[in-house]
Design a protein around this motif. Structure first.
Motif, short mmCIF file in Angstrom:
data_model
loop_
_atom_site.label_atom_id
_atom_site.label_comp_id
_atom_site.label_asym_id
_atom_site.label_seq_id
_atom_site.Cartn_x
_atom_site.Cartn_y
_atom_site.Cartn_z
N SER A 21 0.85 -1.19 0.00
CA SER A 21 0.00 0.00 0.00
C SER A 21 0.88 1.24 0.00
N GLY A 22 0.29 2.38 -0.27
CA GLY A 22 1.05 3.63 -0.27
C GLY A 22 1.66 3.93 1.09
N ARG A 23 0.93 3.61 2.16
CA ARG A 23 1.44 3.87 3.51
C ARG A 23 2.66 2.99 3.81
N ILE A 24 2.57 1.71 3.50
CA ILE A 24 3.71 0.81 3.76
C ILE A 24 4.91 1.24 2.94
N ARG A 25 4.67 1.63 1.70
CA ARG A 25 5.78 2.07 0.84
C ARG A 25 6.48 3.28 1.45
#
Length: 408
Positions: A21-25
């Motif tokens: 996800s964008g957050r994990i990235r």
């Protein structure tokens, strides 16, 4: 003592890129920045703490995040087309209010200055030997495949050998995607490439050149895959870096030595094997020393991005893949001995050219002072008519920008 810089991530993406996800990235990107500390609650901040607010539904170039952290004043980063705020450099006192700005996806200009990616001081990527335009792009379901392709393409060095640049990208993309789906890590791929490297050397030693070449080409392909897998998933490690680069440095001359030994048991033994082997090692080590001396004493960048001629030389210089082409051609022609001799000669010629370029760089530094890479003075879009720019840089994906509304 380095002052800590705080980062707060707002929201999340509706689509995953390379399994994240964008957050994990963003969390993985920030994890390698020693001065950055991710905070979940803004209440943890003191009023004067520097903080960077980032929207997780956008794909950020790491260079953009670093540039925003280097700013010494509060700034709003907006998208150039629809002026949506995607990042805000502020302080703990105003973080809550600015966080609402990102949630509302609306920016009303006031005394706080705004900028776009083009306004940030971003230079040549020295480690990847390239100059690609930085980007901040919305992560949407409709552009997921396009963004994954962009991330993969961005993981490539701009200046590299012709095999890596033009032969491997498509199959490496497919295998990298397969590795992500299976949960394989870059170190798994590196260890498999190590096995193929050993098998290739053994096959060469016993004169089984055809089998050895298959193992060697598989090894070089996996050597591309492990680096790309590490970059697109942001899972590089110190052990993997040591294994990968250590293997790259050690195995090529051992392959050529094994090939020479293997020739002695065939119908085409090579005369003066010991002399040729010494010449090969001299050429191999000499070339590496020239590259190291340039970057250690003369410039902060790689010798292959000094002038355009140096970048073109990198396409065919005496590294593993161009030499494998010579060995493969010799074997296919039924003259593996000629392939070996060509590798020795190419090492010597390439190293002589590198030595000449090192001397020219020393003279240039003596006359002009600081050396500059040719990439510093070009624009990948504006200077597209130049052959070197077309070959060694990419057009930015932002030119095919998709508005977030397209995902609603």
């Amino acid at each position: 003592m380095t002052t800590p810089f705080f980062v707060h991530i707002v929201g999340n993406s509706k689509a995953n890129l390379w399994g994240m996800s964008g957050r994990i990235r963003l969390e993985r990107m920030l994890g390698v920045i020693k001065t950055a500390t991710v905070v979940e609650e803004l209440s943890q901040l003191a009023e004067t703490d520097p903080v960077l607010l980032l929207r997780a539904d956008y794909l950020f170039d790491a260079r953009v995040i670093n540039a925003l952290m280097m700013l010494d004043k509060s700034t709003v980063l907006i998208t150039p087309i629809d002026e949506i705020p995607v990042a805000i450099r502020t302080d703990g006192k105003h973080a809550g209010m600015m966080c609402e700005v990102l949630h509302e996806k609306r920016w009303e200009p006031d005394d706080l200055p705004s900028c776009t990616v083009k306004d940030l001081p971003i230079q040549v990527q020295q480690n990847l030997k390239k100059k690609d335009p930085p980007y901040v792009l919305p992560i949407l379901r409709c552009n997921q495949a396009e963004l994954e392709s962009e991330l993969f393409a961005a993981s490539y060095k701009g200046v590299t050998d012709l095999v890596t640049k033009w032969l491997w990208p498509w199959p490496a993309f497919m295998v990298t995607r397969w590795c992500v789906q299976l949960g394989l890590k870059p170190n798994h791929v590196t260890l498999l490439s190590l096995v193929f490297a050993v098998l290739a050397g053994v096959a060469f030693w016993y004169g089984a050149f055809g089998i050895g070449l298959v193992m060697a080409w598989l090894m070089t392909f996996l050597d591309t895959v492990d680096g790309k897998l590490a970059r697109v998933t942001l899972t590089s490690s110190k052990l993997g870096d040591v294994l990968d680069h250590g293997l790259d440095i050690v195995h090529p001359p051992l392959w050529y030595l094994a090939w020479g030994v293997g020739l002695m048991a065939t119908a085409t033994p090579v005369a003066n094997l010991e002399l040729l082997t010494w010449l090969m090692f001299i050429g191999y080590v000499g070339g590496r020393l020239c590259e190291g001396a340039f970057q250690f004493w003369l410039a902060s960048f790689d010798i292959f991005i000094w002038h355009k001629i140096d970048s073109f030389h990198r396409l065919i210089t005496a590294r593993r893949n161009p030499n494998l082409i010579l060995l493969t051609a010799g074997w296919m022609a039924g003259r593996p001995d000629i392939g070996f001799i060509l590798v020795v000669l190419w090492h010597l010629l390439s190293t002589l050219f590198l030595a000449y370029r090192l001397f020219a760089a020393w003279q240039s530094q003596s006359r002009e002072g600081v050396l500059h890479s040719w990439m510093e003075g070009i624009d990948p879009v504006r200077d597209r008519e130049q052959l070197a720019v077309r070959i060694f840089t990419r057009l930015p994906l932002v030119q095919r920008y998709v508005k977030p509304a397209a995902d609603q």
